[in-house]
Design a protein around this motif. Structure first.
Motif, PDB file in Angstrom:
ATOM      1  N   LEU A 137      14.980 -35.223 -22.099  1.00  0.00           N
ATOM      2  CA  LEU A 137      15.562 -34.541 -23.033  1.00  0.00           C
ATOM      3  C   LEU A 137      15.139 -33.046 -23.060  1.00  0.00           C
ATOM      4  O   LEU A 137      15.067 -32.489 -24.194  1.00  0.00           O
ATOM      5  CB  LEU A 137      15.756 -35.045 -24.595  1.00  0.00           C
ATOM      6  N   ALA A 138      14.715 -32.632 -22.024  1.00  0.00           N
ATOM      7  CA  ALA A 138      14.082 -31.046 -22.001  1.00  0.00           C
ATOM      8  C   ALA A 138      15.295 -30.089 -21.922  1.00  0.00           C
ATOM      9  O   ALA A 138      16.167 -30.467 -21.457  1.00  0.00           O
ATOM     10  CB  ALA A 138      13.148 -30.906 -20.833  1.00  0.00           C
ATOM     11  N   SER A 139      15.130 -28.838 -22.396  1.00  0.00           N
ATOM     12  CA  SER A 139      16.235 -28.039 -22.180  1.00  0.00           C
ATOM     13  C   SER A 139      16.235 -27.286 -20.725  1.00  0.00           C
ATOM     14  O   SER A 139      15.407 -27.677 -19.910  1.00  0.00           O
ATOM     15  CB  SER A 139      15.766 -26.769 -23.239  1.00  0.00           C
ATOM     16  N   THR A 140      17.240 -26.696 -20.364  1.00  0.00           N
ATOM     17  CA  THR A 140      17.541 -26.343 -19.022  1.00  0.00           C
ATOM     18  C   THR A 140      16.371 -25.383 -18.689  1.00  0.00           C
ATOM     19  O   THR A 140      15.889 -25.394 -17.366  1.00  0.00           O
ATOM     20  CB  THR A 140      18.933 -25.700 -19.077  1.00  0.00           C
ATOM     21  N   LEU A 166      10.411 -25.832 -15.147  1.00  0.00           N
ATOM     22  CA  LEU A 166       9.330 -25.425 -15.164  1.00  0.00           C
ATOM     23  C   LEU A 166       8.782 -26.582 -14.235  1.00  0.00           C
ATOM     24  O   LEU A 166       7.501 -26.359 -13.861  1.00  0.00           O
ATOM     25  CB  LEU A 166       8.594 -25.300 -16.354  1.00  0.00           C
ATOM     26  N   GLY A 167       9.392 -27.358 -14.062  1.00  0.00           N
ATOM     27  CA  GLY A 167       8.833 -28.787 -13.127  1.00  0.00           C
ATOM     28  C   GLY A 167       8.615 -28.080 -11.636  1.00  0.00           C
ATOM     29  O   GLY A 167       7.494 -28.272 -11.286  1.00  0.00           O
ATOM     30  N   VAL A 168       9.651 -27.675 -11.130  1.00  0.00           N
ATOM     31  CA  VAL A 168       9.732 -27.297  -9.810  1.00  0.00           C
ATOM     32  C   VAL A 168       8.483 -25.946  -9.664  1.00  0.00           C
ATOM     33  O   VAL A 168       7.868 -25.867  -8.800  1.00  0.00           O
ATOM     34  CB  VAL A 168      11.014 -26.571  -9.396  1.00  0.00           C
ATOM     35  N   ALA A 169       8.486 -25.007 -10.772  1.00  0.00           N
ATOM     36  CA  ALA A 169       7.931 -23.924 -10.689  1.00  0.00           C
ATOM     37  C   ALA A 169       6.414 -24.260 -10.815  1.00  0.00           C
ATOM     38  O   ALA A 169       5.614 -23.783 -10.061  1.00  0.00           O
ATOM     39  CB  ALA A 169       8.001 -23.054 -11.916  1.00  0.00           C
ATOM     40  N   ALA A 170       6.016 -25.250 -11.415  1.00  0.00           N
ATOM     41  CA  ALA A 170       4.803 -25.781 -11.581  1.00  0.00           C
ATOM     42  C   ALA A 170       4.146 -26.464 -10.238  1.00  0.00           C
ATOM     43  O   ALA A 170       3.091 -26.316  -9.704  1.00  0.00           O
ATOM     44  CB  ALA A 170       4.544 -26.997 -12.537  1.00  0.00           C
ATOM     45  N   TYR A 171       5.144 -27.109  -9.556  1.00  0.00           N
ATOM     46  CA  TYR A 171       4.823 -27.892  -8.226  1.00  0.00           C
ATOM     47  C   TYR A 171       4.607 -26.919  -7.307  1.00  0.00           C
ATOM     48  O   TYR A 171       3.622 -27.017  -6.524  1.00  0.00           O
ATOM     49  CB  TYR A 171       5.896 -28.856  -8.012  1.00  0.00           C
ATOM     50  N   GLN A 172       5.588 -25.714  -7.205  1.00  0.00           N
ATOM     51  CA  GLN A 172       5.480 -24.871  -6.237  1.00  0.00           C
ATOM     52  C   GLN A 172       4.259 -24.038  -6.370  1.00  0.00           C
ATOM     53  O   GLN A 172       3.549 -23.485  -5.142  1.00  0.00           O
ATOM     54  CB  GLN A 172       6.789 -23.800  -6.061  1.00  0.00           C
ATOM     55  N   GLY A 173       3.977 -23.610  -7.562  1.00  0.00           N
ATOM     56  CA  GLY A 173       2.619 -22.900  -7.796  1.00  0.00           C
ATOM     57  C   GLY A 173       1.536 -23.379  -7.435  1.00  0.00           C
ATOM     58  O   GLY A 173       0.686 -23.100  -6.659  1.00  0.00           O
ATOM     59  N   PRO A 207       8.481 -33.825 -21.935  1.00  0.00           N
ATOM     60  CA  PRO A 207       8.430 -32.780 -20.772  1.00  0.00           C
ATOM     61  C   PRO A 207       7.195 -32.249 -20.657  1.00  0.00           C
ATOM     62  O   PRO A 207       6.875 -32.157 -19.173  1.00  0.00           O
ATOM     63  CB  PRO A 207       9.522 -31.857 -21.303  1.00  0.00           C
ATOM     64  N   ALA A 208       6.291 -31.907 -21.246  1.00  0.00           N
ATOM     65  CA  ALA A 208       4.958 -31.322 -21.033  1.00  0.00           C
ATOM     66  C   ALA A 208       4.225 -32.103 -20.156  1.00  0.00           C
ATOM     67  O   ALA A 208       3.707 -31.813 -19.071  1.00  0.00           O
ATOM     68  CB  ALA A 208       4.365 -30.969 -22.377  1.00  0.00           C
ATOM     69  N   MET A 209       4.182 -33.557 -20.465  1.00  0.00           N
ATOM     70  CA  MET A 209       3.311 -34.259 -19.614  1.00  0.00           C
ATOM     71  C   MET A 209       3.864 -34.480 -18.356  1.00  0.00           C
ATOM     72  O   MET A 209       3.339 -34.657 -17.104  1.00  0.00           O
ATOM     73  CB  MET A 209       3.350 -35.760 -20.256  1.00  0.00           C
ATOM     74  N   ALA A 210       5.289 -34.546 -18.092  1.00  0.00           N
ATOM     75  CA  ALA A 210       5.852 -34.568 -16.912  1.00  0.00           C
ATOM     76  C   ALA A 210       5.739 -33.130 -15.931  1.00  0.00           C
ATOM     77  O   ALA A 210       5.422 -33.403 -14.815  1.00  0.00           O
ATOM     78  CB  ALA A 210       7.549 -34.956 -16.780  1.00  0.00           C
ATOM     79  N   ILE A 211       5.804 -32.289 -16.557  1.00  0.00           N
ATOM     80  CA  ILE A 211       5.665 -31.148 -15.721  1.00  0.00           C
ATOM     81  C   ILE A 211       3.869 -31.129 -15.433  1.00  0.00           C
ATOM     82  O   ILE A 211       3.771 -30.616 -14.156  1.00  0.00           O
ATOM     83  CB  ILE A 211       5.801 -29.854 -16.805  1.00  0.00           C
ATOM     84  N   ALA A 212       3.212 -31.494 -16.080  1.00  0.00           N
ATOM     85  CA  ALA A 212       1.901 -31.562 -15.784  1.00  0.00           C
ATOM     86  C   ALA A 212       1.615 -32.242 -14.516  1.00  0.00           C
ATOM     87  O   ALA A 212       0.904 -32.348 -13.767  1.00  0.00           O
ATOM     88  CB  ALA A 212       1.086 -32.018 -16.984  1.00  0.00           C
ATOM     89  N   GLY A 213       2.256 -33.467 -14.628  1.00  0.00           N
ATOM     90  CA  GLY A 213       2.371 -34.471 -13.431  1.00  0.00           C
ATOM     91  C   GLY A 213       2.963 -33.762 -12.077  1.00  0.00           C
ATOM     92  O   GLY A 213       2.120 -34.039 -11.118  1.00  0.00           O
TER      93      GLY A 213
END
Length: 416
Positions: A255-258, A263-270, A312-318
């Motif tokens: 249920l994250a905002s758009t 940020l998921g892709v951004a975190a992965y690519q960075g 969302p924060a935990m998933a983005i960290a993953g």
């Protein structure tokens, strides 16, 4: 595949230090090859970040856009086959220049397309150029690495990531200036064309062209090659899964905002950029097997965090953790493959290994989507988790088998 089984040879030590100081021609070729990687990442990012504009311009549905993207991956396989044909009859330098020219022409066609047929034709031509650059840039990268006598291939893939970031910022800037889709893509295509003209004469002439007939069977150990191909496919399946499904996972499941979902892709690519910038250092210090094993394990831990995420924060960290480990696998696949054959057959082996890239993207998009369709994306992301675990067990495939390709003296360089 037209392979010849070879007698297993005792593992040989891969050089971990400069055998000789690289010549000015070699250093120039390194910069030129890195620029080619950057141009490829730049133009791909330009097109992918323009998908919403493409959708609006042609009135495409989401399904049509997905079909277009998958079509590019499939056609890129044809481009990789074409790269082998051209490289074994001319050179990887000619192949890379040709691929950049094809991408520039395709960009022109996509920008000026006024209908669906013209657009898909331009995208198909782009896919061919993409496959040619994928294969030929890595041919050049492996050849330059052999001249240096130490691991540098990961740095080329890091430059690709930098190019992709620049491409995304380029589109963002032009959108902010209210520059339309057509002009934006035309300028991007012009950048690629100019780059091809400038860097082409500076690419490496390897000196092994035409040593054997182009149709000669490849003297490559089949099992190690297939193991490297499997590793390549598994990494790109993970990579495409994150790129294709992470935002939807964050919005639908967590249920994250758009804006947060992006940020998921951004975190992965960075994190992937960090992984590849430091990858050569880790390889020189610990060796390829250890780096692949640890990188895959880090990727598996990251995917485990993703599938167990409660917010969302935990998933983005993953996703960030996945990026710190998995992206090192692709350049090391090409590096290891470059040692499997004599120098005169290296380009053909690189082109064939590159085909597993596109198999992985199709698998990553298809299987995760299919599992999610019958359950949900949390279950779907178990698939790349399993792939990361399998990669750990494929690490021994990166053991050196031949060093003939790595023993080409730096004096083989020729002035462009």
């Amino acid at each position: 595949m037209n392979f010849v089984r070879t007698t297993p040879q005792a593992p040989a030590k891969v050089p971990t230090q400069d055998m000789t100081d690289p010549t000015p021609a070699t250093r120039t070729a390194r910069v030129a090859t890195a620029t080619a990687f950057a141009l490829q990442g730049f133009f791909l990012a330009v097109l992918l970040t323009q998908l919403p504009q493409i959708k609006d311009k042609f009135g495409f549905s989401d399904t049509t856009i997905v079909i277009a993207v998958v079509t590019v991956s499939l056609v890129a396989g044809v481009g990789s086959v074409l790269a082998e044909f051209v490289a074994t009859r001319t050179s990887s330098r000619t192949t890379l220049r040709s691929g950049l020219a094809v991408v520039a022409v395709a960009g022109l066609g996509i920008a000026l397309a006024q209908g669906t047929v013209a657009f898909f034709a331009g995208f198909a031509v782009y896919g061919i150029g993409l496959g040619m650059i994928d294969a030929a840039a890595n041919m050049q990268g492996v050849a330059v690495q052999h001249r240096y006598g130490r691991s540098i291939l990961s740095s080329f893939h890091a430059v690709w990531s930098v190019g992709a970031i620049v491409g995304a910022l380029f589109v963002s800037l032009f959108a902010g200036l209210d520059v339309g889709f057509t002009v934006t893509v035309l300028i991007a295509a012009a950048v690629v064309a100019a780059g091809a003209l400038v860097l082409g004469p500076r690419l490496l002439v390897t000196g092994h062209e035409h040593v054997t007939a182009p149709t000669a069977p490849l003297a490559v150990p089949l099992r190690p090659f297939l193991a490297l191909g499997a590793a390549m496919a598994l990494f790109f399946a993970i990579d495409f899964s994150v790129g294709n499904w992470s935002a939807l996972y964050l919005t639908d499941m967590l249920l994250a905002s758009t804006s947060t979902a992006a940020l998921g892709v951004a975190a992965y690519q960075g994190a992937g950029l960090v992984s590849r910038l430091t990858g050569d250092m880790w390889v020189r210090r610990y060796g390829e097997i250890a780096v692949v094993r640890v990188g895959a394990a880090i990727g598996a831990v990251g995917m485990l965090v993703v599938v167990t995420a409660t917010g969302p924060a935990m998933a983005i960290a993953g996703f960030l953790v996945v990026g710190l480990g998995a992206p090192i696998v692709a350049p090391l696949c090409f590096s290891a493959a470059g040692r499997l054959t004599p120098p005169e057959q290296t380009d053909a082996v690189i082109a064939r290994l590159n085909l597993f890239n596109y198999a992985g993207t199709v698998v990553g998009g298809g299987i995760v989507g299919a599992v999610a369709a019958v359950s949900n994306l949390r279950v779907g992301f178990l698939v790349p988790l399993v792939f990361a675990v399998v990669l750990i067990f494929l690490a021994p495939a990166f053991r050196p088998h031949l060093t003939a390709a790595a023993e080409v003296p730096d004096s083989a360089d020729r002035p462009a």
